[in-house]
Design an enzyme around this catalytic site. Structure first.
Site, PDB file in Angstrom:
ATOM      1  N   LYS A  81      20.273 -11.640   8.888  1.00 54.41           N
ATOM      2  CA  LYS A  81      21.159 -10.526   9.236  1.00 54.41           C
ATOM      3  C   LYS A  81      20.659  -9.207   8.625  1.00 54.41           C
ATOM      4  O   LYS A  81      19.833  -9.203   7.711  1.00 54.41           O
ATOM      5  CB  LYS A  81      22.586 -10.826   8.752  1.00 54.41           C
TER       6      LYS A  81
HETATM    7  C1  LIG Z   1      27.538 -14.277  16.195  1.00 55.93           C
HETATM    8  C2  LIG Z   1      27.551 -15.140  14.978  1.00 55.93           C
HETATM    9  N1  LIG Z   1      28.690 -15.744  14.619  1.00 55.93           N
HETATM   10  C3  LIG Z   1      28.767 -16.502  13.512  1.00 55.93           C
HETATM   11  C4  LIG Z   1      27.676 -16.688  12.700  1.00 55.93           C
HETATM   12  C5  LIG Z   1      27.833 -17.580  11.526  1.00 55.93           C
HETATM   13  O1  LIG Z   1      27.395 -17.026  10.344  1.00 55.93           O
HETATM   14  P1  LIG Z   1      26.748 -17.933   9.189  1.00 55.93           P
HETATM   15  O2  LIG Z   1      25.432 -18.405   9.665  1.00 55.93           O
HETATM   16  O3  LIG Z   1      26.680 -16.997   8.035  1.00 55.93           O
HETATM   17  O4  LIG Z   1      27.699 -19.067   8.940  1.00 55.93           O
HETATM   18  C6  LIG Z   1      26.461 -16.055  13.025  1.00 55.93           C
HETATM   19  C7  LIG Z   1      25.266 -16.147  12.186  1.00 55.93           C
HETATM   20  O5  LIG Z   1      24.536 -17.017  12.009  1.00 55.93           O
HETATM   21  C8  LIG Z   1      26.391 -15.287  14.204  1.00 55.93           C
HETATM   22  O6  LIG Z   1      25.255 -14.686  14.574  1.00 55.93           O
END
Ligand SMILES: Cc1ncc(COP(=O)(O)O)c(C=O)c1O
Length: 374
Positions: free
Chosen positions: A182
């Site tokens: 990110k």
């Molecule tokens: C659109 C979206 N939603 C949810 C997530 C979930 O985040 P994480 O990987 O930090 O659990 C991500 C990232 O990976 C994402 O890109």
């Protein structure tokens, strides 16, 4: 020439030192660094209350629980996202209801949401794919009219804004991810922006086993909480990253502009919306002209890799994964999302890149597409 990955985090020496300081401090789990990170994030989010978590999946799940969503409820979302967006709805026992995307923005088509609303609909989870914000004016007008909660999956849009207002500084529940790819990372992590400071105690309970520590040193547990607290090690990375947020966003926008200059129009690739004001350009995604190509997307990616260029796929559509097919989903339900999901690729984009890297990607893209043209 060295391999150019599709993304790579930039961690400065000061941040590495700050992490070393935490490691030497004697306190490495949730503590003062997490609180400082929450306070700094809150400043960016217009003073709203922010709580940090160990993932952007945990933040979404807790947001759904805070909104009281559970069995029997429906939640409207997009089929073109990381599968976490819909998985969390299943995790709390509710039903994800998908709505097709607008092929121009690649985000949920706001014009199609109303037709998917039923008496069971409780919330909408919009996703700002690649950091391009969903139209917040129309989204909240729709939500207000139908009395729906909004859980903004802003996993990809930290640093983006809507009409000058930072994402997270307004609206209902807003969820960010700080996963390694990110724009701002803590390795793994996330943050949830609350619409009301009064929700903070319950948020903290849902974050860590439901535990409430009492002033007399005893503890009580009244609700079922998970285990999704962030460590101070991770928070130190996040604090270091925050110092570069504006610079990173500006650099990403400049690289995105360079892609618009360099991707040759005649190749037939569909480009993203050219928004250099609001989007944080988390990714630069194009659609391959598969109908004009003699190779598949997978073969295209292999040929780019042979030229030392990494390509990402974000994302195959959620409803066609086996888990979702078992719930009754099938091909043809969301034609725009399916077409984009099959042909979308993410070109390299990260702040340490230079314009010459963009040129190198575009030359390779042109060569591969020209040598595989039907
Ligand atoms: C659109 C979206 N939603 C949810 C997530 C979930 O985040 P994480 O990987 O930090 O659990 C991500 C990232 O990976 C994402 O890109």
């Amino acid at each position: 020439m060295s391999f150019l990955p599709f993304t790579r985090p930039s961690i400065d020496e000061e941040t590495i030192q700050a992490v070393a300081d935490v490691l030497r401090s004697g306190w490495i789990t949730t503590g003062p660094k997490c609180r400082e990170f929450e306070e700094t994030l809150s400043q960016i989010c217009g003073g709203r209350t922010v709580r940090v978590f160990n993932s952007g999946t945990a933040t979404l799940e807790v947001a759904l629980r805070l909104a009281g969503i559970g069995p029997g409820d429906e939640v409207i979302t997009t089929p073109l996202s990381w599968v976490a967006t819909a998985n969390v709805v299943l995790t709390v026992g509710a039903k994800p209801v998908f709505v097709d995307i607008d092929p121009a923005t690649r985000n949920i088509d706001l014009d199609k949401i109303e037709a998917a609303i039923t008496p069971r609909t409780k919330a909408i989870i919009p996703v700002d794919l690649a950091g391009l914000p969903v139209d917040r004016d129309r989204l909240y007008e729709l939500a207000r009219r139908h009395k729906l909660r909004v859980i903004e999956d802003a996993a990809q849009s930290f640093g983006a804004n809507w009409k000058g207002k930072p994402i997270g500084s307004f609206g209902d529940l807003v969820s960010f991810s700080f996963h390694a790819n990110k724009n701002l990372t803590t390795g793994e992590g996330g943050a949830l922006v609350l619409p009301d400071a009064g929700l903070a105690p319950l948020t903290e309970q849902l974050r860590l086993q439901g535990v409430v520590r009492r002033p007399d040193g005893e503890m009580s547990v009244e609700v079922l909480g998970g285990k999704s607290n962030l460590t101070d090690i991770a928070a130190a990375i996040g604090l270091g990253q925050l110092k570069h947020l504006d610079e990173v966003t500006a650099k990403r926008r400049a690289l995105a502009r360079a892609y618009f200059d360099c991707v040759e129009a005649g190749l037939g690739c569909a480009l993203p919306i050219a928004d250099f004001e609001q989007s944080n350009w988390h990714m630069f995604q194009i659609l391959l002209p598969l109908e004009r190509m003699t190779i598949t997307r997978g073969e295209f990616i292999a040929r780019m890799k042979a030229r030392d260029i990494g390509i990402g796929v974000h994302y195959p559509v959620i409803h066609l994964f086996g888990l979702y097919r078992k719930l009754g989903h099938k091909e043809g339900e969301f034609p725009h999302a399916e077409a984009v999901g099959k042909s979308i690729i993410s070109l390299p984009l990260f702040p340490a890149m230079e314009r010459t890297d963009v040129e190198r990607v575009c030359t390779a893209l042109r060569d591969v597409l020209n040598e595989t043209r039907k």
